[in-house]
Design a protein around this motif. Structure first.
Motif, PDB file in Angstrom:
ATOM      1  N   LYS A   1      -4.157   2.749  -2.297  1.00 48.20           N
ATOM      2  CA  LYS A   1      -3.571   1.798  -1.343  1.00 48.20           C
ATOM      3  C   LYS A   1      -4.274   0.440  -1.463  1.00 48.20           C
ATOM      4  O   LYS A   1      -3.622  -0.615  -1.516  1.00 48.20           O
TER       5      LYS A   1
ATOM      6  N   ASP B   1      -0.239  -3.457  -0.253  1.00 46.40           N
ATOM      7  CA  ASP B   1      -0.524  -2.676   0.943  1.00 46.40           C
ATOM      8  C   ASP B   1       0.356  -1.424   1.003  1.00 46.40           C
ATOM      9  O   ASP B   1       0.855  -1.030   2.055  1.00 46.40           O
TER      10      ASP B   1
ATOM     11  N   ASP C   1       1.302   2.263   1.261  1.00 44.71           N
ATOM     12  CA  ASP C   1       0.729   3.510   1.765  1.00 44.71           C
ATOM     13  C   ASP C   1       0.831   4.581   0.689  1.00 44.71           C
ATOM     14  O   ASP C   1       1.820   4.627  -0.059  1.00 44.71           O
TER      15      ASP C   1
ATOM     16  N   GLN D   1      -6.561   6.762  -0.606  1.00 42.97           N
ATOM     17  CA  GLN D   1      -7.029   5.566   0.118  1.00 42.97           C
ATOM     18  C   GLN D   1      -7.324   4.437  -0.861  1.00 42.97           C
ATOM     19  O   GLN D   1      -6.984   3.264  -0.618  1.00 42.97           O
TER      20      GLN D   1
ATOM     21  N   ALA E   1       0.417   8.748   0.332  1.00 39.52           N
ATOM     22  CA  ALA E   1       0.259   9.992   1.102  1.00 39.52           C
ATOM     23  C   ALA E   1       0.361  11.211   0.201  1.00 39.52           C
ATOM     24  O   ALA E   1       1.135  11.243  -0.759  1.00 39.52           O
TER      25      ALA E   1
ATOM     26  N   ASN F   1       5.557   7.773   6.227  1.00 39.50           N
ATOM     27  CA  ASN F   1       5.036   6.444   5.896  1.00 39.50           C
ATOM     28  C   ASN F   1       3.630   6.196   6.451  1.00 39.50           C
ATOM     29  O   ASN F   1       3.435   5.503   7.452  1.00 39.50           O
ATOM     30  N   MET F   2       2.631   6.752   5.779  1.00 37.80           N
ATOM     31  CA  MET F   2       1.235   6.571   6.161  1.00 37.80           C
ATOM     32  C   MET F   2       0.361   6.855   4.942  1.00 37.80           C
ATOM     33  O   MET F   2       0.836   7.364   3.929  1.00 37.80           O
ATOM     34  N   THR F   3      -0.915   6.552   5.053  1.00 38.98           N
ATOM     35  CA  THR F   3      -1.850   6.824   3.968  1.00 38.98           C
ATOM     36  C   THR F   3      -2.766   7.982   4.340  1.00 38.98           C
ATOM     37  O   THR F   3      -3.235   8.069   5.470  1.00 38.98           O
TER      38      THR F   3
ATOM     39  N   LEU G   1       5.703   2.991   0.353  1.00 36.37           N
ATOM     40  CA  LEU G   1       5.026   4.289   0.363  1.00 36.37           C
ATOM     41  C   LEU G   1       5.128   4.934  -1.013  1.00 36.37           C
ATOM     42  O   LEU G   1       6.195   4.948  -1.624  1.00 36.37           O
TER      43      LEU G   1
END
Length: 511
Positions: free
Chosen positions: A446, A452, A454, A443, A456, A487-489, A426
């Motif tokens: 990423k 890969d 993420d 986006q 944010a 932990n995300m995009t 991340l």
């Protein structure tokens, strides 16, 4: 606290009152739906014209109108604009008792209200009240115009009302708790105050509208901030204030400051003593303030400057970084005026470093994570271990305008991700605010990361919210923070963070 900080603490009944205050004919079944629709329409809630419109109590019954003002005045005098329910009832009762006491004190009245103004206004006020048991909207408007012409405050209006036995009610009878409760509901339906419950019930003016409300009501300063204003004046000026109002002017500076506050000499009253030139001289020493204008405008500019002052006490005196954390949003937004007034920075260039340091404080002290060392000088602002083979990086970007995620930052962040010896799961970007274009860039980063990773975006206000609230979501006796929360995009909105804390911080879900 801002509106978005308060909403998660509110139940359906009180959320409904906010919705009704600025959205009509909208039906929602759940608390979550209500919170979402309020946040989507937050611009309308914060709208200055809406606040001004709902501050007009002239069509309300006398008791509701008066108590609305008393309640708002009580809240405005408190740090954070917040009081528990029991404290608020007591504050209103104390304010009403004080008005009655001071109104009956001829020496006090003669000191603070000019003789001709008192004579003229009292005559009109007495005549207006003779008609019946209330004042209509037309009479209230005439009195407001006369007050402005005679340079009298609303507080002085109440003092003179008390002298003819009309404050707070006929015969100077205090309002009951039941009447105060009715006004509390009225203010909620106007979207001016909010109610929430934790260990007890609290009422608060959201920070989103507090400044507008204070200006419109002519609010003065809290005593601790007023003391700072007086402390910046010299002894000669302090004695001039006291002499002008026929109070003793003997003693050292600290004694003079305390005496001015003790005798309820309001900031606007104290500053009226000085001429326009002297007020300009005071303003010249207050960085970022407007010096020109009428005498009344200069007085308001001085009061506004000191209103920006926070409490000098750090939230954590054992760690010098805590003072930076206390001004985290100001650092993220490059709010130089607030930062300088509160002596957080001396030079503008310090903002970036202090924003980074405050973020490290969050991950270190608030989340209890071990910060990892980074080699060289060209690296992300922070790094923590996510797993045995993965890490999380973050970078701070303080901007006065919403962050756009320019290409130079894209290239810089991509280099940070690709050059780390461990997989970056991340990359977190901490900003004051961001644009839709920035979300699209996240986006894209990423996709280009080759790992890969993420990416944010999170607002400083929301990161601070998680720092303060995350332990409440854990079911462990000794809570441990789980980085899965971030932990995300895309954009880590307040609602998204609440959802992720709900499942990520349970003991069974720890990784």
């Amino acid at each position: 606290m801002y509106l978005q900080d308060i909403l998660p603490r509110m139940s359906k009944l009180y959320l409904g009152r906010i919705v009704d205050s600025f959205l009509k004919d909208v039906h929602m079944d759940t608390e979550e739906e209500m919170r979402e629709v309020i946040l989507k329409n937050i611009d309308e809630f914060q709208n200055k014209e809406r606040v001004k419109r709902y501050l007009d109590f002239s069509n309300e019954q006398r008791d509701v109108s008066l108590l609305n003002e008393m309640i708002l005045m009580a809240l405005m005098e408190k740090e954070g604009y917040i009081l528990s329910e029991s404290e608020l009832y007591k504050e209103v009762e104390d304010m009403e008792n004080e008005m009655i006491k001071l109104g009956s004190d001829d020496n006090y009245i003669n000191r603070f209200i000019q003789k001709d103004a008192k004579r003229i206004y009292s005559s009109v006020l007495d005549e207006a009240w003779k008609k019946d048991e209330s004042l209509n909207a037309h009479e209230i408007n005439i009195l407001n115009v006369l007050r402005n012409e005679l340079d009298l405050s609303k507080r002085e209006h109440y003092l003179l009302e008390s002298r003819i036995g009309r404050f707070p009610r006929k015969g100077n009878v205090l309002h009951t708790h039941q009447q105060i409760s009715r006004s509390l509901i009225n203010l909620q339906t106007r979207g001016l105050i909010l109610r929430f419950r934790e260990d007890t019930s609290y009422y608060i003016i959201p920070k989103d509208i507090a400044r507008i409300l204070r200006y419109e009501m002519g609010g003065e300063l809290r005593n601790e901030v007023y003391a700072a204003l007086l402390g910046d004046l010299n002894v000669t000026q302090l004695r001039e204030i006291l002499n002008n109002l026929d109070f003793s002017a003997s003693g050292v500076k600290e004694v003079l400051v305390n005496r001015i506050i003790e005798y309820n000499i309001l900031p606007s009253t104290a500053l009226k003593v000085f001429g326009s030139k002297e007020l300009s001289d005071i303003l010249r020493n207050l960085e970022g303030t407007k010096i020109s204008g009428t005498k009344k405008e200069k007085i308001q500019n001085i009061i506004d400057y000191y209103e920006t002052l926070s409490t000098p006490t750090s939230s954590d005196p054992t760690d010098e970084r805590a003072r930076l954390y206390d001004f985290y949003e100001s650092l993220s937004a490059r709010d130089y005026k607030t930062l300088r007034i509160n002596k957080i920075i001396e030079k503008d260039v310090q903002v970036d470093n202090y924003f980074e340091e405050a973020t490290r404080y969050i991950f270190d002290l608030k989340f209890g994570l071990n910060l990892m060392e980074m080699e060289g000088t060209r690296h992300a602002d922070g790094k923590v271990k996510f797993s045995s083979t993965e890490v999380i990086l973050w970078d701070n970007k303080s901007t006065e305008e919403p962050y756009t995620f320019p290409d130079k930052d894209f290239k810089q962040f991509l280099k940070y991700i690709r050059s780390d010896k461990m997989r970056v799961t991340l990359f977190l970007i901490v900003v004051h605010d961001y644009t839709k274009e920035a979300v699209a860039q996240a986006q894209k980063l990423k996709a280009f990361s080759d790992a890969d990773t993420d990416v944010a975006l999170i607002k400083a206000a929301d990161l601070a919210y998680v720092a303060e609230e995350w332990k409440k979501f854990s079911d462990q006796k000794e809570p441990q923070f789980n980085l899965q929360v971030f932990n995300m995009t895309g954009e880590l909105t307040r609602n998204m963070l609440l959802s992720r804390m709900e499942w990520a911080l349970k003991g069974s879900q720890m990784v």
